[in-house]
Write a protein that holds these residues in place. Sequence first.
Motif, PDB file in Angstrom:
ATOM      1  N   ALA B  81     -27.030  42.323  45.308  1.00 34.84           N
ATOM      2  CA  ALA B  81     -25.676  41.839  45.544  1.00 34.84           C
ATOM      3  C   ALA B  81     -25.481  40.439  44.977  1.00 34.84           C
ATOM      4  N   ASN B  82     -26.556  39.714  44.864  1.00 35.08           N
ATOM      5  CA  ASN B  82     -26.475  38.345  44.372  1.00 35.08           C
ATOM      6  C   ASN B  82     -26.601  38.296  42.861  1.00 35.08           C
ATOM      7  N   TRP B  83     -27.695  38.902  42.374  1.00 37.31           N
ATOM      8  CA  TRP B  83     -27.946  38.920  40.926  1.00 37.31           C
ATOM      9  C   TRP B  83     -27.347  40.171  40.331  1.00 37.31           C
ATOM     10  N   THR B  84     -26.040  40.151  40.202  1.00 37.53           N
ATOM     11  CA  THR B  84     -25.326  41.295  39.638  1.00 37.53           C
ATOM     12  C   THR B  84     -25.622  41.359  38.140  1.00 37.53           C
ATOM     13  N   PRO B  85     -25.375  42.513  37.516  1.00 37.44           N
ATOM     14  CA  PRO B  85     -25.580  42.591  36.059  1.00 37.44           C
ATOM     15  C   PRO B  85     -24.803  41.498  35.335  1.00 37.44           C
TER      16      PRO B  85
END
Lengths: 152, 505
Positions: B81-85
């Motif tokens: 959820a934090n490191w989205t694409p």
Amino acid sequence: MGKRKLMKVYPIEENCISCRYCEVACTMVHSASKDPVKAYKLEGLLPRATVEVKGAVSLSLMCRHCKHPFCFDSCISGAIQVGEDGKVYLDEERCVGCWNCVLVCPFGAAHPFISDNEKKRHSFKCDLCGDRGFPACVEACPNRALVYDFER
Amino acid sequence: MLFKKPQVAFYPFMVLRDDYKCVRCKSCVDQCSFDATYYDEDLNMIMNHHENCVNCKRCEAFCPTDAIKVVKNPSTFHPDANWTPEAIRDIHVQMLTGAIILTSTGNDKPIRNYFDHLLLDACQVTNPPIDPLREPMELKTFIGRKTDALEFDPDGVSIKTTIGKQLELEIPVLFSAMSYGSINLNLQKAMARAAKEFGTYWNTGEGGLHRDLREYKECTIVQVASGRFGVDLEYLETSAAIEIKIGQGAKPGIGGHLPGEKVNEGIAQTRMIPVGSDAISPAPHHDIYSIEDLRQLIYALKEATNYEKPVFVKIAAVHNVAAIACGIAHAGADAVVIDGVRGGTGATPKSLRDHVGIPIELAIAAVDDRLRKEGLRNQVSLIAAGGFRSAVDVLKAVALGADAVYIGTVAKLAAGCTQCQQCHTGRCAWGITTNDPRLAKRLNPDIVAENLYNLLRAWAHDIKELLGAMGINAIESIRGNRLRLRSWGLTEQENKILGVLPAGM
Ligand code: SF4
Ligand code: SF4
Ligand code: SF4
Ligand code: SF4
């Protein structure tokens, strides 16, 4: 010769976006299957209107149904006839495939066709969708780059 | 990928082609302006450089046999959820380029859209709705300074008061500023024609007014921005109104930069700059550092045009927008234009587009409130801009207090835009935000003018239906009438700012 009451297809170069809809629509309506994929892949057909592209310029080219058709003059088999209405007709059955018309057409609008098994050999060109009533390319063109209008 | 940085392999989109259906017409090859599609003669196959695909969907739309679908690359990073694409890709881009990430269109982050949390009222039993197909409905809107009071002749019948020039709109919708250069002349032509035919206005943006469009004078709003491109007396006079652009919702606080490569003959002439030179709009107007300075420019423009043109001032919706809008009213503007956080652009740093500014819904409510409190509301019209999607959004904005709404993205969509966010590259495959002649001719102004006219017509019908249901027969009666709005799912504070009651109350 006076002014003929002939309707034909006029390309508008400024509007042509080289999308080739005219080509595929043409091939499709001239096929037995009336399916674009089968027309190309099973029937081996090719378009009678061809899109020429050079840089920003593109336009769709098809038979101009000339007042003095060179193709008619050059045809050795009588396959090319000029109708009362001024349309230039090409009878593919009568054509012997000498390619004279292909060579002399100043617009490059007559094309050679040789079937895969080489049994069929004839030239072909725009017939203004005679049996359809309205040219398919004009109907398909998404950018109003083709109009069907009386000869000017 | 061979000869490429490893990260290039993590591209976001893929072009799927049903090879059996492909008849090798090469339309897709020709239509793709991003070098993502090519024909391999040896294989007699159409191939793709997926990494170049921007999901503009031009090829998909123009494949005559419907053989193409452009899809999200199913290969993605580990769900996080934090490191989205997007977050990961942005790092990759910046580590490879060392540059700001440029983008275009409007904010694409899920910032709450308050229009979606507002509901309209309707009449039942105790007050009758109106059938807009049977009874006249009035959408006519006047933009411009209204008087404080009416004075009558001694006969008590004729009105003595005269009011300044007003813009007369048949629908409270105008076409937003989009400059020649950022878009091409074809779209400007289409907007000008549709505006003229329907009875509204289009806006030149900051790139001057091309000769060919001077015939649309009566429905043209000319913009004066920090670069002063194309501004001379003739320009100012060839207009229905003048708009001073201070800021823009998609990039508040920064200027603009049209790279020299894009400045062709036509653009150069219209902007009054040399061919091939960069067109730079400074972040500030170098002569405006206070409300007093703004007042000077407003009155310089009025003076130059004989007080015949209403002068608008456009700003981005920033934190203290209400106070700034009041200052603009005090400075003598006839209309204040507020562009919200979802406003679009032809080019902007991504960080600004997505993180600067406030939603237009809150800005409209705050500005309308403040202008009323200060007794200034009649002195300026309030035009809202930035991310309006439908007639319903327009009506809700009017109910919140806007006089009219500017639409830009909607006009682009009507011209074919698929919101691929590549306007800044100048390679728009739909021929909208590009001046490459090969691409620009994809936009046929005749067709797009019709589309735009239809769209305005449809929106007018929509608004009339909604008004009718509320038992109202004139748009004037809903303007600032927040009692006909209810909210759902908002906090007390949000309701307070919007000035609306929650549903059920
Ligand atoms: S369909 Fe029309 S726009 Fe497309 S290539 Fe043919 S003439 Fe040009
Ligand atoms: S447009 Fe469609 S049919 Fe034509 S080459 Fe491309 S995929 Fe094949
Ligand atoms: S035309 Fe657009 S969607 Fe199609 S391959 Fe090219 S960039 Fe991708
Ligand atoms: S205008 Fe063109 S480049 Fe910009 S988002 Fe729309 S389709 Fe993409």
